[in-house]
Design a protein around this motif. Structure first.
Motif, PDB file in Angstrom:
ATOM      1  N   THR A 143       0.797  -1.242   0.000  1.00  0.00           N
ATOM      2  CA  THR A 143       0.000   0.000   0.000  1.00  0.00           C
ATOM      3  C   THR A 143       0.824   1.283   0.000  1.00  0.00           C
ATOM      4  O   THR A 143       0.257   2.371  -0.042  1.00  0.00           O
ATOM      5  CB  THR A 143      -0.926   0.011   1.242  1.00  0.00           C
ATOM      6  N   ASN A 162       0.432   2.690   4.734  1.00  0.00           N
ATOM      7  CA  ASN A 162      -0.801   3.311   4.214  1.00  0.00           C
ATOM      8  C   ASN A 162      -1.983   2.347   4.210  1.00  0.00           C
ATOM      9  O   ASN A 162      -3.045   2.666   3.684  1.00  0.00           O
ATOM     10  CB  ASN A 162      -0.590   3.807   2.776  1.00  0.00           C
ATOM     11  N   CYS A 163      -1.813   1.173   4.758  1.00  0.00           N
ATOM     12  CA  CYS A 163      -2.885   0.164   4.685  1.00  0.00           C
ATOM     13  C   CYS A 163      -4.099   0.574   5.522  1.00  0.00           C
ATOM     14  O   CYS A 163      -3.978   1.338   6.486  1.00  0.00           O
ATOM     15  CB  CYS A 163      -2.365  -1.197   5.151  1.00  0.00           C
ATOM     16  N   GLN A 167      -6.770  -4.197   5.883  1.00  0.00           N
ATOM     17  CA  GLN A 167      -5.521  -4.706   5.282  1.00  0.00           C
ATOM     18  C   GLN A 167      -4.479  -4.991   6.364  1.00  0.00           C
ATOM     19  O   GLN A 167      -3.720  -5.942   6.272  1.00  0.00           O
ATOM     20  CB  GLN A 167      -4.976  -3.679   4.277  1.00  0.00           C
TER      21      GLN A 167
END
Ligand code: M1P
Length: 279
Positions: A143, A162-163, A167
């Motif tokens: 991500t 950034n997940c 996720q």
């Protein structure tokens, strides 16, 4: 037994001795305890703020207790999670003990004064290696924001910082099975014996110079407390070998005035604090 005048001294018995405090109207001396908490997974759910229940409990608890925080995260992440309770700590350590902050409500935005930071420039080939690890690993999705250089340590994540929460959860399940973070940490230490790598939260590995781990905080806390505590109590969710709480737990195991607890979540931490409060 009629009180201290009865057969004074000559008749001193075990019963008198055992009831010394009430006979002499003395309050039992409270032990001076200093608590040290990891944050993610110990006081809060991973990468989330304290729950309302813990926020309320901890807010009342801290009025009668001294505590420090020690997290692998940086100050902004810690403050997002601590519901302003960091301001009432004796001090807090970020980046695995490589930064020490004293709360000061007057400091704009961060309400804390930086006491020290162990600045560190990681070896250049470490970044190349981490890029290579990302390329060779076929986990999906990736991500973005995989390498975070925090100035005193590096945080590396295969799924990427950034997940989404979902996720993050999926990756942690994958890691549980594959154990890839533990393997990666070992690979890093084998390649750079002067470094240490440890599994901190759910999705990443913390990397820093050998010894610059959470164990460094105990000495600082001892010096910071003007009168020594009777007991230093550490609670963390990663005290097992390979975890980033392990070096501090291992050190505390060798000290007679220290104790540590391994917890699975903030609920277990709350239960431990409730037991202490009953004493
Ligand atoms: O405080 C525990 C860890 O929190 C984050 O880990 P993750 O994103 O993997 O859950 C990171 O800030 C990490 O450095 C830290 O040790």
């Amino acid at each position: 037994m009629n009180g201290k005048g009865d057969k004074w001294r000559g008749g001193w018995t075990t019963e008198y001795a055992n009831n010394f405090n009430s006979i002499f109207n003395k309050e039992k001396r409270m032990k001076k305890r200093v608590f040290i908490f990891d944050v993610d997974g110990t006081l809060t759910p991973s990468r989330l703020p304290m729950t309302d229940e813990m926020d309320r409990y901890f807010g009342a608890w801290l009025k009668h207790n001294k505590f420090y925080l020690v997290t692998g995260s940086d100050i902004s992440k810690l403050q997002e999670q601590m519901c302003y309770h960091d301001i009432e700590s004796e001090g807090f350590f970020t980046c695995c003990g490589n930064e020490f902050w004293i709360p000061d409500p007057h400091v704009v935005n961060i309400s804390a004064e930086l006491v020290y930071e162990n600045k560190w420039t990681p070896p250049g080939d470490l970044f190349h290696f981490l890029e290579h690890v990302l390329e060779r690993n076929d986990y999906h999705p990736k991500t973005g924001n995989h390498v975070e250089d925090r100035g005193t340590m590096v945080n590396f994540s295969i799924v990427g910082r950034n997940c989404t929460l979902e996720q993050r959860h999926d990756y942690s399940v994958h890691d549980e099975v594959s154990q890839e973070r533990n393997k990666l940490a070992k690979e890093i230490v084998d390649r750079w014996p002067e470094l240490d790598a440890a599994v901190g939260g759910q999705i990443s590995v913390d990397i820093y110079p050998k010894g610059k781990d959470k164990s460094q905080v105990l000495d600082v806390i001892r010096q910071h407390q003007i009168t020594p505590a009777d007991e230093y109590i550490f609670i963390g969710d990663r005290t097992m070998k390979g975890g980033n709480d392990y070096p501090l737990a291992k050190l505390m195991d060798t000290e007679t005035d220290c104790k540590y607890y391994q917890v699975k979540n903030w609920e277990e931490t709350k239960t431990i604090l409730e037991k202490y409060a009953e004493e």
